[in-house]
Design an enzyme around this catalytic site. Sequence first.
Site, PDB file in Angstrom:
ATOM      1  CD  GLU A  15      -2.988  -1.164   2.336  1.00 31.90           C
ATOM      2  OE1 GLU A  15      -3.894  -0.320   2.583  1.00 31.90           O
ATOM      3  OE2 GLU A  15      -2.679  -2.294   2.911  1.00 31.90           O
ATOM      4  CE  LYS A 142      -8.576  -8.263   6.303  1.00 40.37           C
ATOM      5  NZ  LYS A 142      -6.298  -7.886   5.679  1.00 40.37           N
ATOM      6  CG  PHE A 187     -15.334 -12.136   0.498  1.00 39.11           C
ATOM      7  CD1 PHE A 187     -14.410 -12.316  -0.815  1.00 39.11           C
ATOM      8  CD2 PHE A 187     -16.136 -12.566   1.144  1.00 39.11           C
ATOM      9  CE1 PHE A 187     -15.833 -11.943  -2.042  1.00 39.11           C
ATOM     10  CE2 PHE A 187     -17.095 -11.725  -0.353  1.00 39.11           C
ATOM     11  CZ  PHE A 187     -16.886 -11.652  -1.730  1.00 39.11           C
ATOM     12  CB  SER A 195      -5.259  -1.607  -0.006  1.00 34.88           C
ATOM     13  OG  SER A 195      -5.076  -0.292   0.457  1.00 34.88           O
ATOM     14  CD  GLU A 229     -25.050 -15.172  -1.560  1.00 32.33           C
ATOM     15  OE1 GLU A 229     -25.232 -14.322  -2.645  1.00 32.33           O
ATOM     16  OE2 GLU A 229     -23.876 -16.052  -1.987  1.00 32.33           O
ATOM     17  CG  ASN A 230     -27.736 -10.322  -3.578  1.00 31.47           C
ATOM     18  OD1 ASN A 230     -27.120 -10.144  -4.427  1.00 31.47           O
ATOM     19  ND2 ASN A 230     -28.939 -11.142  -3.889  1.00 31.47           N
ATOM     20  CD  GLU A 233     -17.284  -1.439   1.543  1.00 31.39           C
ATOM     21  OE1 GLU A 233     -17.561  -2.690   0.996  1.00 31.39           O
ATOM     22  OE2 GLU A 233     -16.556  -0.979   2.261  1.00 31.39           O
ATOM     23  CG  ASP A 313     -14.711  -0.983   5.554  1.00 35.60           C
ATOM     24  OD1 ASP A 313     -14.757   0.224   5.889  1.00 35.60           O
ATOM     25  OD2 ASP A 313     -13.823  -1.189   5.383  1.00 35.60           O
ATOM     26  CB  SER A 333      -8.405  10.019   2.049  1.00 32.93           C
ATOM     27  OG  SER A 333      -7.626   9.795   0.343  1.00 32.93           O
TER      28      SER A 333
END
Length: 390
Positions: A15, A142, A187, A195, A229-230, A233, A313, A333
Amino acid sequence: MKKNIAVLFGGKSVEHEVSVITGMQVMENIDKSKYNVVPVFIDKEGRWFTGDELLEFKNFKEKNLKNIKEIVVTPTYNENRIFSHPDKVGLFSKKFSEKIDAAFIALHGTNGEDGTVQGVFELMNIPYVSAGVIGSSVGMDKILMKDVYKSHGLPIVDYTWFFRKAWEDDKNAVLDKIESKLKYPVFVKPSNLGSSVGITRAKDRESLEESIEVAIRYDRKIIVEAAVENPREINCAVMGYDNKVKASLCEEPIGWKELLTYEDKYVNSNSKGSKNGGRNIPADLSSEKAKEIQETAMASFMAIDCKGNARIDFLMDEDEKIYVNEINTQPGSVGYYLWEPMGINFTQLVDELLDIAYAVHEEKNKNMYSYDVDLFDKVNLGKSSKAGKM
Protein backbone atom coordinates in the site's frame (compact mmCIF):
# COMPACT_ATOMS: atom_id res chain seq x y z
CA MET A 1 6.27 28.36 19.16
CA LYS A 2 5.35 26.07 16.29
CA LYS A 3 5.67 22.35 16.85
CA ASN A 4 7.61 20.14 14.47
CA ILE A 5 5.40 17.35 13.18
CA ALA A 6 7.06 14.44 11.38
CA VAL A 7 4.65 13.10 8.75
CA LEU A 8 5.56 9.49 7.88
CA PHE A 9 4.44 8.10 4.54
CA GLY A 10 5.38 5.59 1.84
CA GLY A 11 6.55 2.47 3.62
CA LYS A 12 7.64 -1.08 2.86
CA SER A 13 4.14 -2.23 1.99
CA VAL A 14 1.98 -3.10 -1.01
CA GLU A 15 0.00 0.00 0.00
CA HIS A 16 3.06 2.25 -0.50
CA GLU A 17 1.49 4.48 -3.17
CA VAL A 18 -1.74 4.88 -1.21
CA SER A 19 0.30 6.05 1.76
CA VAL A 20 2.17 8.60 -0.36
CA ILE A 21 -1.17 10.14 -1.32
CA THR A 22 -2.38 10.17 2.29
CA GLY A 23 0.89 11.72 3.46
CA MET A 24 0.67 14.42 0.80
CA GLN A 25 -2.89 15.21 1.83
CA VAL A 26 -1.89 15.53 5.49
CA MET A 27 1.05 17.82 4.67
CA GLU A 28 -1.10 19.91 2.34
CA ASN A 29 -3.87 20.39 4.89
CA ILE A 30 -2.02 20.66 8.20
CA ASP A 31 -2.36 24.07 9.90
CA LYS A 32 1.00 25.64 9.04
CA SER A 33 0.37 28.54 11.42
CA LYS A 34 0.69 26.00 14.25
CA TYR A 35 2.98 23.31 12.89
CA ASN A 36 6.19 22.90 10.91
CA VAL A 37 6.04 19.82 8.69
CA VAL A 38 9.03 17.46 8.70
CA PRO A 39 8.38 15.03 5.83
CA VAL A 40 9.65 11.51 6.51
CA PHE A 41 9.42 9.25 3.48
CA ILE A 42 10.01 5.50 3.82
CA ASP A 43 10.89 3.86 0.51
CA LYS A 44 9.95 0.35 -0.60
CA GLU A 45 13.23 -0.97 0.80
CA GLY A 46 12.40 0.41 4.24
CA ARG A 47 14.90 3.29 4.18
CA TRP A 48 13.91 6.58 5.82
CA PHE A 49 14.46 9.98 4.15
CA THR A 50 13.67 13.65 4.69
CA GLY A 51 14.03 16.79 2.58
CA ASP A 52 12.02 19.61 1.04
CA GLU A 53 11.59 17.70 -2.23
CA LEU A 54 9.24 15.39 -0.37
CA LEU A 55 6.75 18.20 0.14
CA GLU A 56 5.86 18.35 -3.56
CA PHE A 57 3.71 15.60 -5.08
CA LYS A 58 5.02 16.39 -8.55
CA ASN A 59 8.46 15.17 -7.45
CA PHE A 60 6.99 11.72 -6.87
CA LYS A 61 5.25 11.77 -10.24
CA GLU A 62 8.48 12.84 -11.97
CA LYS A 63 10.67 10.64 -9.74
CA ASN A 64 12.69 13.71 -8.84
CA LEU A 65 13.95 12.87 -5.36
CA LYS A 66 17.70 13.22 -5.92
CA ASN A 67 18.51 15.50 -3.00
CA ILE A 68 16.61 13.89 -0.15
CA LYS A 69 18.67 12.85 2.87
CA GLU A 70 18.66 9.37 4.36
CA ILE A 71 18.01 9.50 8.10
CA VAL A 72 17.75 7.29 11.16
CA VAL A 73 15.99 7.47 14.49
CA THR A 74 17.09 5.86 17.72
CA PRO A 75 14.78 4.03 20.13
CA THR A 76 16.24 5.95 23.07
CA TYR A 77 13.63 7.29 25.49
CA ASN A 78 12.96 11.01 24.94
CA GLU A 79 15.50 11.18 22.09
CA ASN A 80 13.06 13.09 19.91
CA ARG A 81 15.33 13.79 16.95
CA ILE A 82 16.00 12.43 13.49
CA PHE A 83 19.64 12.14 12.39
CA SER A 84 21.67 11.76 9.23
CA HIS A 85 22.30 8.12 8.43
CA PRO A 86 25.86 7.59 9.72
CA ASP A 87 26.86 5.57 6.63
CA LYS A 88 25.61 8.28 4.24
CA VAL A 89 27.56 11.23 5.61
CA GLY A 90 31.04 11.94 4.33
CA LEU A 91 33.93 12.84 6.62
CA PHE A 92 33.58 16.54 5.88
CA SER A 93 29.85 16.65 5.16
CA LYS A 94 27.49 18.53 7.42
CA LYS A 95 25.56 16.19 9.68
CA PHE A 96 21.80 16.62 9.89
CA SER A 97 19.73 16.61 13.07
CA GLU A 98 16.20 17.87 13.58
CA LYS A 99 13.91 17.83 16.58
CA ILE A 100 10.42 16.42 16.20
CA ASP A 101 7.65 17.07 18.71
CA ALA A 102 5.13 14.56 17.40
CA ALA A 103 4.60 12.17 14.51
CA PHE A 104 1.67 11.80 12.16
CA ILE A 105 1.78 8.22 10.87
CA ALA A 106 0.23 8.19 7.40
CA LEU A 107 1.43 4.68 6.57
CA HIS A 108 -0.85 1.89 5.40
CA GLY A 109 -0.48 -1.87 5.57
CA THR A 110 2.39 -3.94 6.87
CA ASN A 111 5.32 -2.21 8.58
CA GLY A 112 3.21 0.89 9.22
CA GLU A 113 -0.32 0.02 10.24
CA ASP A 114 0.51 -3.11 12.23
CA GLY A 115 2.09 -1.69 15.39
CA THR A 116 5.72 -1.89 14.28
CA VAL A 117 6.34 1.84 13.64
CA GLN A 118 4.06 2.67 16.53
CA GLY A 119 6.43 0.71 18.77
CA VAL A 120 9.37 2.88 17.68
CA PHE A 121 7.58 6.02 18.82
CA GLU A 122 6.49 4.37 22.05
CA LEU A 123 10.16 3.64 22.83
CA MET A 124 11.13 7.21 21.90
CA ASN A 125 8.23 8.53 24.04
CA ILE A 126 7.00 10.77 21.24
CA PRO A 127 3.27 11.50 20.74
CA TYR A 128 1.97 10.05 17.49
CA VAL A 129 -1.23 10.05 15.49
CA SER A 130 -2.32 6.45 15.09
CA ALA A 131 -3.78 3.58 17.00
CA GLY A 132 -1.28 2.26 19.55
CA VAL A 133 0.79 -0.91 19.27
CA ILE A 134 -1.98 -3.25 20.40
CA GLY A 135 -4.81 -1.55 18.55
CA SER A 136 -2.77 -1.44 15.37
CA SER A 137 -1.59 -5.04 15.50
CA VAL A 138 -4.98 -6.50 16.41
CA GLY A 139 -6.76 -4.29 13.89
CA MET A 140 -4.32 -5.35 11.18
CA ASP A 141 -4.61 -9.08 11.82
CA LYS A 142 -8.08 -10.06 10.60
CA ILE A 143 -8.00 -13.32 12.55
CA LEU A 144 -7.13 -11.73 15.89
CA MET A 145 -9.55 -8.88 15.17
CA LYS A 146 -12.45 -11.28 14.60
CA ASP A 147 -11.48 -13.35 17.65
CA VAL A 148 -11.67 -10.18 19.78
CA TYR A 149 -14.93 -9.04 18.22
CA LYS A 150 -16.41 -12.49 18.73
CA SER A 151 -15.48 -12.38 22.41
CA HIS A 152 -17.16 -8.95 22.69
CA GLY A 153 -20.36 -10.24 21.09
CA LEU A 154 -20.00 -8.00 18.05
CA PRO A 155 -21.69 -9.25 14.85
CA ILE A 156 -19.27 -10.97 12.46
CA VAL A 157 -19.61 -13.59 9.73
CA ASP A 158 -18.48 -17.18 10.29
CA TYR A 159 -14.82 -17.77 9.54
CA THR A 160 -11.92 -20.21 9.76
CA TRP A 161 -8.20 -19.86 9.18
CA PHE A 162 -4.92 -21.71 8.68
CA PHE A 163 -1.18 -21.18 8.35
CA ARG A 164 0.53 -21.17 4.94
CA LYS A 165 2.72 -24.03 6.20
CA ALA A 166 -0.39 -26.18 6.72
CA TRP A 167 -1.36 -25.54 3.08
CA GLU A 168 2.11 -26.45 1.88
CA ASP A 169 2.03 -29.66 3.93
CA ASP A 170 -1.43 -30.94 2.98
CA LYS A 171 -3.71 -28.94 0.67
CA ASN A 172 -6.57 -31.43 0.75
CA ALA A 173 -6.66 -31.42 4.56
CA VAL A 174 -6.98 -27.63 4.55
CA LEU A 175 -9.70 -27.70 1.88
CA ASP A 176 -11.59 -30.40 3.79
CA LYS A 177 -11.41 -28.37 7.00
CA ILE A 178 -12.76 -25.25 5.29
CA GLU A 179 -15.59 -27.14 3.61
CA SER A 180 -16.53 -28.75 6.93
CA LYS A 181 -16.97 -25.32 8.54
CA LEU A 182 -18.28 -23.04 5.79
CA LYS A 183 -20.63 -23.19 2.81
CA TYR A 184 -19.80 -21.63 -0.55
CA PRO A 185 -19.39 -18.87 -1.56
CA VAL A 186 -16.54 -17.73 0.67
CA PHE A 187 -13.95 -14.99 0.65
CA VAL A 188 -10.26 -15.86 1.01
CA LYS A 189 -8.03 -13.15 2.48
CA PRO A 190 -4.46 -12.68 3.70
CA SER A 191 -4.85 -12.03 7.42
CA ASN A 192 -2.53 -9.02 7.49
CA LEU A 193 -3.18 -6.81 4.52
CA GLY A 194 -5.48 -4.00 3.45
CA SER A 195 -6.86 -2.25 0.37
CA SER A 196 -8.40 -5.56 -0.83
CA VAL A 197 -4.99 -6.80 -2.01
CA GLY A 198 -4.92 -10.62 -2.29
CA ILE A 199 -8.65 -11.03 -1.60
CA THR A 200 -10.77 -13.21 -3.88
CA ARG A 201 -14.16 -14.92 -3.82
CA ALA A 202 -14.49 -18.69 -4.20
CA LYS A 203 -17.66 -20.52 -5.21
CA ASP A 204 -16.40 -24.12 -5.25
CA ARG A 205 -13.43 -26.31 -4.30
CA GLU A 206 -11.52 -25.53 -7.49
CA SER A 207 -11.82 -21.74 -7.15
CA LEU A 208 -11.12 -22.03 -3.43
CA GLU A 209 -7.76 -23.63 -4.20
CA GLU A 210 -7.00 -20.88 -6.71
CA SER A 211 -7.95 -18.19 -4.20
CA ILE A 212 -5.70 -19.66 -1.53
CA GLU A 213 -2.77 -19.75 -3.96
CA VAL A 214 -3.22 -16.00 -4.43
CA ALA A 215 -3.60 -15.18 -0.73
CA ILE A 216 -0.54 -17.13 0.47
CA ARG A 217 1.70 -14.87 -1.64
CA TYR A 218 0.97 -12.07 0.79
CA ASP A 219 0.79 -13.62 4.24
CA ARG A 220 1.58 -16.71 6.31
CA LYS A 221 -1.93 -16.67 7.84
CA ILE A 222 -5.04 -17.00 5.70
CA ILE A 223 -8.62 -16.34 6.77
CA VAL A 224 -11.65 -17.73 4.95
CA GLU A 225 -15.00 -16.05 5.59
CA ALA A 226 -18.59 -16.88 4.74
CA ALA A 227 -19.86 -14.50 2.04
CA VAL A 228 -22.90 -12.33 2.65
CA GLU A 229 -25.23 -12.63 -0.33
CA ASN A 230 -26.19 -9.39 -2.10
CA PRO A 231 -24.70 -7.22 0.62
CA ARG A 232 -24.55 -3.46 0.94
CA GLU A 233 -21.28 -2.08 2.28
CA ILE A 234 -21.70 0.62 4.90
CA ASN A 235 -18.70 2.38 6.46
CA CYS A 236 -18.42 4.58 9.51
CA ALA A 237 -15.41 6.34 11.04
CA VAL A 238 -14.72 6.67 14.76
CA MET A 239 -12.36 9.17 16.36
CA GLY A 240 -11.03 9.47 19.91
CA TYR A 241 -9.37 7.36 22.60
CA ASP A 242 -10.39 5.30 25.63
CA ASN A 243 -14.13 5.90 26.09
CA LYS A 244 -14.02 9.42 24.61
CA VAL A 245 -15.07 8.53 21.09
CA LYS A 246 -17.47 9.81 18.46
CA ALA A 247 -18.79 8.39 15.20
CA SER A 248 -19.00 9.98 11.77
CA LEU A 249 -21.86 9.80 9.34
CA CYS A 250 -22.27 6.49 7.52
CA GLU A 251 -21.21 6.13 3.89
CA GLU A 252 -22.17 3.61 1.23
CA PRO A 253 -19.75 3.00 -1.65
CA ILE A 254 -21.72 2.76 -4.87
CA GLY A 255 -21.24 0.83 -8.10
CA TRP A 256 -19.69 -2.32 -6.64
CA LYS A 257 -20.97 -5.91 -6.71
CA GLU A 258 -19.24 -8.24 -4.28
CA LEU A 259 -15.87 -6.78 -3.36
CA LEU A 260 -14.36 -3.31 -3.42
CA THR A 261 -11.15 -3.79 -5.37
CA TYR A 262 -7.97 -1.72 -5.00
CA GLU A 263 -9.04 0.25 -8.13
CA ASP A 264 -12.55 0.81 -6.74
CA LYS A 265 -11.11 2.30 -3.57
CA TYR A 266 -8.34 4.48 -4.97
CA VAL A 267 -8.91 5.00 -8.69
CA ASN A 268 -12.62 4.84 -9.47
CA SER A 269 -13.57 6.66 -6.26
CA ASN A 270 -11.71 9.70 -7.59
CA SER A 271 -13.30 9.53 -11.03
CA LYS A 272 -15.58 12.27 -12.23
CA GLY A 273 -19.29 11.87 -12.50
CA SER A 274 -20.02 9.85 -9.38
CA LYS A 275 -21.70 11.36 -6.37
CA ASN A 276 -19.19 12.22 -3.61
CA GLY A 277 -16.44 10.33 -5.44
CA GLY A 278 -18.26 6.99 -5.71
CA ARG A 279 -20.03 7.02 -2.39
CA ASN A 280 -23.26 8.18 -0.81
CA ILE A 281 -22.81 10.22 2.38
CA PRO A 282 -24.92 9.89 4.36
CA ALA A 283 -25.90 6.39 3.34
CA ASP A 284 -29.55 5.79 2.58
CA LEU A 285 -30.48 4.26 5.94
CA SER A 286 -33.22 4.71 8.49
CA SER A 287 -32.15 6.79 11.48
CA GLU A 288 -32.47 3.68 13.67
CA LYS A 289 -30.18 1.60 11.42
CA ALA A 290 -27.65 4.43 11.12
CA LYS A 291 -27.56 4.74 14.92
CA GLU A 292 -27.09 0.98 15.30
CA ILE A 293 -24.15 1.06 12.90
CA GLN A 294 -22.57 4.08 14.60
CA GLU A 295 -22.89 2.48 18.05
CA THR A 296 -21.46 -0.81 16.77
CA ALA A 297 -18.61 1.09 15.12
CA MET A 298 -17.72 2.79 18.41
CA ALA A 299 -17.88 -0.56 20.25
CA SER A 300 -15.59 -2.09 17.60
CA PHE A 301 -13.13 0.78 18.01
CA MET A 302 -12.98 0.44 21.79
CA ALA A 303 -12.86 -3.39 21.74
CA ILE A 304 -9.34 -3.35 20.29
CA ASP A 305 -8.23 -0.30 22.34
CA CYS A 306 -7.99 1.82 19.21
CA LYS A 307 -6.91 5.46 19.24
CA GLY A 308 -6.92 8.31 16.76
CA ASN A 309 -9.20 7.81 13.77
CA ALA A 310 -10.37 4.53 12.24
CA ARG A 311 -12.91 3.46 9.64
CA ILE A 312 -15.07 0.45 10.44
CA ASP A 313 -16.50 -1.36 7.41
CA PHE A 314 -19.79 -3.22 7.65
CA LEU A 315 -21.71 -5.61 5.42
CA MET A 316 -25.51 -5.48 5.56
CA ASP A 317 -27.61 -8.32 4.15
CA GLU A 318 -31.01 -8.13 2.49
CA ASP A 319 -32.72 -8.33 5.91
CA GLU A 320 -30.59 -5.36 7.08
CA LYS A 321 -28.61 -7.52 9.51
CA ILE A 322 -25.17 -5.95 9.90
CA TYR A 323 -21.77 -7.60 10.24
CA VAL A 324 -18.48 -5.92 11.18
CA ASN A 325 -16.26 -6.71 8.21
CA GLU A 326 -13.06 -5.01 9.37
CA ILE A 327 -11.52 -2.02 11.06
CA ASN A 328 -9.01 0.17 9.21
CA THR A 329 -6.89 1.85 11.87
CA GLN A 330 -5.15 3.97 9.21
CA PRO A 331 -7.89 4.73 6.67
CA GLY A 332 -6.84 6.08 3.29
CA SER A 333 -6.95 9.90 3.13
CA VAL A 334 -7.48 9.74 6.92
CA GLY A 335 -11.13 9.17 6.05
CA TYR A 336 -11.60 12.95 5.92
CA TYR A 337 -14.63 12.68 3.63
CA LEU A 338 -16.57 11.00 6.44
CA TRP A 339 -16.01 13.97 8.76
CA GLU A 340 -16.47 16.84 6.30
CA PRO A 341 -20.30 16.57 6.22
CA MET A 342 -20.20 16.96 10.02
CA GLY A 343 -18.40 20.31 9.70
CA ILE A 344 -14.88 18.97 10.35
CA ASN A 345 -12.68 19.85 7.39
CA PHE A 346 -9.33 18.18 6.67
CA THR A 347 -7.29 20.82 8.52
CA GLN A 348 -9.51 20.58 11.58
CA LEU A 349 -9.34 16.77 11.42
CA VAL A 350 -5.52 16.81 11.44
CA ASP A 351 -5.59 19.29 14.30
CA GLU A 352 -8.00 17.17 16.32
CA LEU A 353 -5.96 14.01 15.72
CA LEU A 354 -2.81 15.74 16.96
CA ASP A 355 -4.71 16.87 20.07
CA ILE A 356 -5.73 13.23 20.64
CA ALA A 357 -2.11 12.11 20.20
CA TYR A 358 -0.96 14.54 22.88
CA ALA A 359 -3.79 13.51 25.23
CA VAL A 360 -2.95 9.81 24.79
CA HIS A 361 0.72 10.57 25.38
CA GLU A 362 -0.07 12.48 28.57
CA GLU A 363 -2.25 9.65 29.82
CA LYS A 364 0.52 7.11 29.11
CA ASN A 365 3.08 9.12 31.02
CA LYS A 366 0.97 8.97 34.18
CA ASN A 367 2.14 5.34 34.45
CA MET A 368 5.10 4.33 36.64
CA TYR A 369 7.91 2.65 34.71
CA SER A 370 10.34 1.92 37.55
CA TYR A 371 10.08 0.20 40.90
CA ASP A 372 12.91 0.51 43.45
CA VAL A 373 13.69 -2.80 45.16
CA ASP A 374 16.87 -4.58 46.35
CA LEU A 375 16.17 -7.62 44.17
CA PHE A 376 19.82 -8.18 43.21
CA ASP A 377 20.79 -8.69 46.91
CA LYS A 378 18.20 -11.45 47.31
CA VAL A 379 18.86 -13.55 44.22
CA ASN A 380 21.86 -15.56 43.00
CA LEU A 381 22.28 -17.12 39.57
CA GLY A 382 21.46 -20.70 40.51
CA LYS A 383 24.90 -22.30 41.17
CA SER A 384 24.16 -22.92 44.85
CA SER A 385 21.57 -25.28 46.33
CA LYS A 386 20.56 -22.31 48.43
CA ALA A 387 19.78 -20.24 45.39
CA GLY A 388 16.86 -17.92 45.87
CA LYS A 389 13.86 -18.14 43.62
CA MET A 390 12.43 -15.30 41.60
